[in-house]
Scaffold this motif. Structure first.
Motif, PDB file in Angstrom:
ATOM      1  N   PRO A  16       0.833  -1.214   0.000  1.00  0.00           N
ATOM      2  CA  PRO A  16       0.000   0.000   0.000  1.00  0.00           C
ATOM      3  C   PRO A  16       0.866   1.261   0.000  1.00  0.00           C
ATOM      4  N   ALA A  18       2.697   4.251  -2.786  1.00  0.00           N
ATOM      5  CA  ALA A  18       2.806   4.730  -4.167  1.00  0.00           C
ATOM      6  C   ALA A  18       3.956   5.718  -4.323  1.00  0.00           C
ATOM      7  N   VAL A  20       4.726   9.050  -6.321  1.00  0.00           N
ATOM      8  CA  VAL A  20       4.079  10.085  -7.115  1.00  0.00           C
ATOM      9  C   VAL A  20       5.125  11.133  -7.447  1.00  0.00           C
ATOM     10  N   ILE A  22       6.555  14.748  -9.265  1.00  0.00           N
ATOM     11  CA  ILE A  22       6.204  16.082  -9.743  1.00  0.00           C
ATOM     12  C   ILE A  22       7.325  16.430 -10.704  1.00  0.00           C
ATOM     13  N   TYR A  68       9.666  13.874  -0.389  1.00  0.00           N
ATOM     14  CA  TYR A  68       8.827  13.871   0.824  1.00  0.00           C
ATOM     15  C   TYR A  68       8.220  12.480   0.949  1.00  0.00           C
ATOM     16  N   LEU A  70       5.004  10.590   2.744  1.00  0.00           N
ATOM     17  CA  LEU A  70       3.743  10.830   3.450  1.00  0.00           C
ATOM     18  C   LEU A  70       3.163   9.522   3.961  1.00  0.00           C
TER      19      LEU A  70
ATOM     20  N   ALA B 238       0.123  17.152   4.309  1.00  0.00           N
ATOM     21  CA  ALA B 238       0.602  17.724   3.054  1.00  0.00           C
ATOM     22  C   ALA B 238      -0.521  18.477   2.343  1.00  0.00           C
ATOM     23  N   PRO B 239      -0.216  19.648   1.789  1.00  0.00           N
ATOM     24  CA  PRO B 239      -1.243  20.362   1.019  1.00  0.00           C
ATOM     25  C   PRO B 239      -1.666  19.519  -0.190  1.00  0.00           C
ATOM     26  N   ILE B 241      -2.345  18.425  -3.879  1.00  0.00           N
ATOM     27  CA  ILE B 241      -1.783  18.731  -5.194  1.00  0.00           C
ATOM     28  C   ILE B 241      -2.799  18.239  -6.214  1.00  0.00           C
ATOM     29  N   LEU B 253      -3.337  14.351  -5.434  1.00  0.00           N
ATOM     30  CA  LEU B 253      -2.565  13.657  -4.412  1.00  0.00           C
ATOM     31  C   LEU B 253      -3.487  12.923  -3.429  1.00  0.00           C
ATOM     32  N   TYR B 256      -4.520   9.191  -3.069  1.00  0.00           N
ATOM     33  CA  TYR B 256      -3.634   8.161  -2.499  1.00  0.00           C
ATOM     34  C   TYR B 256      -3.812   7.976  -1.001  1.00  0.00           C
ATOM     35  N   LYS B 259      -2.735   5.093   1.587  1.00  0.00           N
ATOM     36  CA  LYS B 259      -1.456   4.494   1.193  1.00  0.00           C
ATOM     37  C   LYS B 259      -0.331   5.427   1.622  1.00  0.00           C
ATOM     38  N   GLY B 260       0.856   4.855   1.792  1.00  0.00           N
ATOM     39  CA  GLY B 260       2.034   5.693   1.934  1.00  0.00           C
ATOM     40  C   GLY B 260       2.370   6.284   0.577  1.00  0.00           C
ATOM     41  N   VAL B 261       2.957   7.466   0.574  1.00  0.00           N
ATOM     42  CA  VAL B 261       3.332   8.093  -0.698  1.00  0.00           C
ATOM     43  C   VAL B 261       4.767   8.604  -0.632  1.00  0.00           C
ATOM     44  N   LEU B 262       5.539   8.248  -1.661  1.00  0.00           N
ATOM     45  CA  LEU B 262       6.846   8.870  -1.852  1.00  0.00           C
ATOM     46  C   LEU B 262       6.657   9.961  -2.890  1.00  0.00           C
ATOM     47  N   LEU B 263       6.713  11.232  -2.438  1.00  0.00           N
ATOM     48  CA  LEU B 263       6.583  12.360  -3.361  1.00  0.00           C
ATOM     49  C   LEU B 263       7.969  12.704  -3.870  1.00  0.00           C
ATOM     50  N   ASP B 264       8.130  12.668  -5.171  1.00  0.00           N
ATOM     51  CA  ASP B 264       9.453  12.817  -5.758  1.00  0.00           C
ATOM     52  C   ASP B 264       9.437  13.976  -6.761  1.00  0.00           C
ATOM     53  N   PHE B 265       9.997  15.109  -6.380  1.00  0.00           N
ATOM     54  CA  PHE B 265      10.157  16.229  -7.320  1.00  0.00           C
ATOM     55  C   PHE B 265      11.363  15.914  -8.181  1.00  0.00           C
ATOM     56  N   TRP B 266      11.124  15.693  -9.479  1.00  0.00           N
ATOM     57  CA  TRP B 266      12.227  15.240 -10.314  1.00  0.00           C
ATOM     58  C   TRP B 266      12.220  15.930 -11.673  1.00  0.00           C
TER      59      TRP B 266
END
Lengths: 105, 269
Positions: A16, A18, A20, A22, A68, A70, B238-239, B241, B253, B256, B259-266
């Motif tokens: 569970p 993901a 994501v 940007i 980040y 979450l 988190a705000p 998106i 955003l 999700y 679930k856990g989320v890995l936010l990746d600015f790339w």
């Protein structure tokens, strides 16, 4: 960072959790080619075609990549963790999510 | 031929042109060095690196001599600020910093120094920023120094937190940080320091908001940094998106949640 992210995708396949993105590239169409070549399978927001896009600006991002992590409630739990620390962060959250502690639904 | 001789003569006479030529030479040498480094065989890299470091040393020495030869001239200020901001931490930079502060205490050019030291994790950086933030420095310099100081202190807060958490990251900091910096990190209270930086950023936004920097007005940057500090800190929700993916399909955003989320600015660069 792609190889590491790909290994994360593999690790998280049935979890569970993901990834994501940007994305701050200038050209979404040209990027699709890269996605194919690099086998990038995670979903990304396209941030207006520049490093000054609305999402990166709102998040005050000035270095790439910025990470980040979450939890299930959308709470920021880790910032700018890399490599083994990132793995540990994800493992800790996965354990939480599975044990039904805060953040898990 | 005569015109070339005249030009050469003019260059030798005009310290501003001489400084420009020193800077241009070094910048071209830098491009050449970094452009070729990847292509060189392993055995020749060391030689190229030491030649590059010698070239840098010569250029900065020339610029410092030029400043000494024209002590009250604006060109001395430009040379000294250039040395300090592009060479980075070194004895020469310290010497040039003291010189330029003594001889040009109210120059706008001093604003070029703080951004170059935000990532230098040493105790003296805080002292430099404090001195640059004082009278008789003009608003541009004071604002830039205060903003850089806020960024520098936030980085220290991050390191101090990692130290407290222990593990591999803490070990890495202990291994690489210099002694005085490490002592400062260990003495630092992350919560209190974060509050102090919050107040500092609010002050920059209010008092120095109109000051221009290479990355926009300080007001805008301080506001963004405050937003990050207050709303994008660990523990905050988190705000949202909302946007489109690379295929043009809208998503959010919040989809999700659960679930856990890995936010990746790339970026692909």
């Amino acid at each position: 960072m792609y190889p590491h992210e790909r290994s994360l995708v593999e690790k998280l396949k049935n979890e569970p959790f993901a990834i994501v993105g940007i994305n701050s590239d200038s050209d979404a169409v040209a990027l699709r080619e890269v996605l194919k070549q690099e086998n990038i399978t995670w979903r990304s927001f396209f941030d207006g075609g520049s490093t000054h896009g609305p999402i990166a600006t709102e998040w005050n991002v000035s270095g790439w990549p910025t990470i980040y992590v979450l939890d299930g409630e959308g709470r920021i739990r880790f910032k700018n963790v890399r490599g083994p620390q990132l793995e540990q962060a994800i493992d800790a959250l996965l354990a939480e999510l599975k044990s039904g502690k805060p953040g898990a639904k | 031929m005569l015109s070339i001789a005249c030009l050469l003569f003019a260059c030798l006479q005009d310290p501003a042109a001489e400084l420009a030529s020193i800077r241009k030479q070094l910048s071209e040498a830098q491009d050449a060095f970094y452009g070729s480094l990847g292509k060189l065989p392993e055995a020749e890299r060391e030689k190229a690196t030491s030649a590059w470091s010698k070239q840098q040393d010569e250029s900065y020495a020339k610029a410092e001599a030029l400043a000494a030869a024209h002590p009250k001239d604006e060109v001395a200020c430009e040379a000294l600020v250039w040395i300090v901001s592009s060479l980075g931490p070194s004895e020469r930079s310290t010497r040039c910093f003291e010189r330029v502060l003594a001889d040009f205490p109210a120059s706008d050019r001093l604003a070029e120094i703080p951004p170059a030291y935000v990532y230098v994790e040493q105790v003296f950086v805080g002292e430099w920023f404090a001195r640059l933030a004082q009278e008789p420095r003009p608003a541009k310099v004071r604002g830039t120094a205060l903003f850089a100081s806020a960024q520098h202190r936030l980085r220290a807060v991050g390191s101090a937190r990692r130290l407290r958490e222990g593990g591999e990251a803490a070990e890495r900091i202990r291994k690489f940080a210099d002694k005085a910096w490490l002592a400062q990190l260990e003495a630092l209270d992350p919560e209190l320091e974060t509050q102090a930086v919050d107040a500092l950023l609010a002050r920059v936004e209010k008092e120095f908001g109109e000051v221009d920097s290479s990355r926009g007005k300080l007001g805008t940057r301080a506001k963004a940094a405050l937003h990050e500090l207050r709303n994008l800190a660990i523990g905050k929700i988190a705000p949202e998106i909302a946007g489109k993916d690379l295929e043009g399909v809208a998503f959010k955003l919040s989809e999700y949640r659960g679930k856990g989320v890995l936010l990746d600015f790339w970026g692909n660069w």
